[in-house]
Scaffold this active site. Sequence first.
Site, PDB file in Angstrom:
ATOM      1  N   GLN A 148      -6.095  13.259  -3.634  1.00  0.00           N
ATOM      2  CA  GLN A 148      -5.657  12.565  -2.425  1.00  0.00           C
ATOM      3  C   GLN A 148      -4.216  12.079  -2.581  1.00  0.00           C
ATOM      4  O   GLN A 148      -3.981  10.925  -2.913  1.00  0.00           O
ATOM      5  CB  GLN A 148      -6.604  11.374  -2.197  1.00  0.00           C
ATOM      6  CG  GLN A 148      -6.354  10.582  -0.958  1.00  0.00           C
ATOM      7  CD  GLN A 148      -7.015  11.183   0.237  1.00  0.00           C
ATOM      8  OE1 GLN A 148      -8.067  11.768   0.143  1.00  0.00           O
ATOM      9  NE2 GLN A 148      -6.400  11.023   1.375  1.00  0.00           N
ATOM     10  N   PHE A 149      -3.254  12.952  -2.353  1.00  0.00           N
ATOM     11  CA  PHE A 149      -1.849  12.571  -2.524  1.00  0.00           C
ATOM     12  C   PHE A 149      -1.437  11.458  -1.581  1.00  0.00           C
ATOM     13  O   PHE A 149      -0.497  10.707  -1.860  1.00  0.00           O
ATOM     14  CB  PHE A 149      -0.917  13.785  -2.377  1.00  0.00           C
ATOM     15  CG  PHE A 149      -0.649  14.209  -0.971  1.00  0.00           C
ATOM     16  CD1 PHE A 149       0.459  13.742  -0.288  1.00  0.00           C
ATOM     17  CD2 PHE A 149      -1.519  15.085  -0.320  1.00  0.00           C
ATOM     18  CE1 PHE A 149       0.713  14.139   1.012  1.00  0.00           C
ATOM     19  CE2 PHE A 149      -1.271  15.490   0.970  1.00  0.00           C
ATOM     20  CZ  PHE A 149      -0.159  15.024   1.644  1.00  0.00           C
ATOM     21  N   THR A 150      -2.127  11.297  -0.463  1.00  0.00           N
ATOM     22  CA  THR A 150      -1.735  10.276   0.521  1.00  0.00           C
ATOM     23  C   THR A 150      -1.931   8.853  -0.004  1.00  0.00           C
ATOM     24  O   THR A 150      -1.425   7.918   0.611  1.00  0.00           O
ATOM     25  CB  THR A 150      -2.485  10.453   1.854  1.00  0.00           C
ATOM     26  OG1 THR A 150      -3.882  10.330   1.630  1.00  0.00           O
ATOM     27  CG2 THR A 150      -2.170  11.805   2.481  1.00  0.00           C
TER      28      THR A 150
END
Length: 151
Positions: A78-80
């Site tokens: 989950q890069f966000t």
Amino acid sequence: MKAVVQRAKDASVHADGQITGKIANGFVVLLGVTHEDTIEDVNYLVNKIVHLRVFEDEFNKMNLSLKDVNGSILSISQFTLYGDTRKGRRPNFMKAAKPDEAKYMYDRFNKALREQGIDVETGKFGAMMDVTFTNVGPVTLIIDSRENLDK
């Protein structure tokens, strides 16, 4: 490295029209990787997550760990989690690791969990995914390795 850990009684992830991971009881872990992360961050998070005492014992007290309940993990990259929303309306993702670096660390994280005897199911790195789960409690914790390793 940041992890959002959510206790779940069931969870699944779909990517490209297929189920890529599914668990019955345990944690949904959303994992974000930043540029400075090392294997020390991986080890810190794995140890913390595996031994978190957030499952109920026979007295309905949160005293049991994932290992105690023989739980599984649905691990989602989950890069966000490294989105910076302080300026403007569009998040800035400059703190998120580049895809190759992030995938390497994500794979190391999952491998380290498996080495602890945890059944790990995953999404598809870099893909658009639909994650479905039932959050029990609800119990949701955010763990940031930098906040603890830097001290």
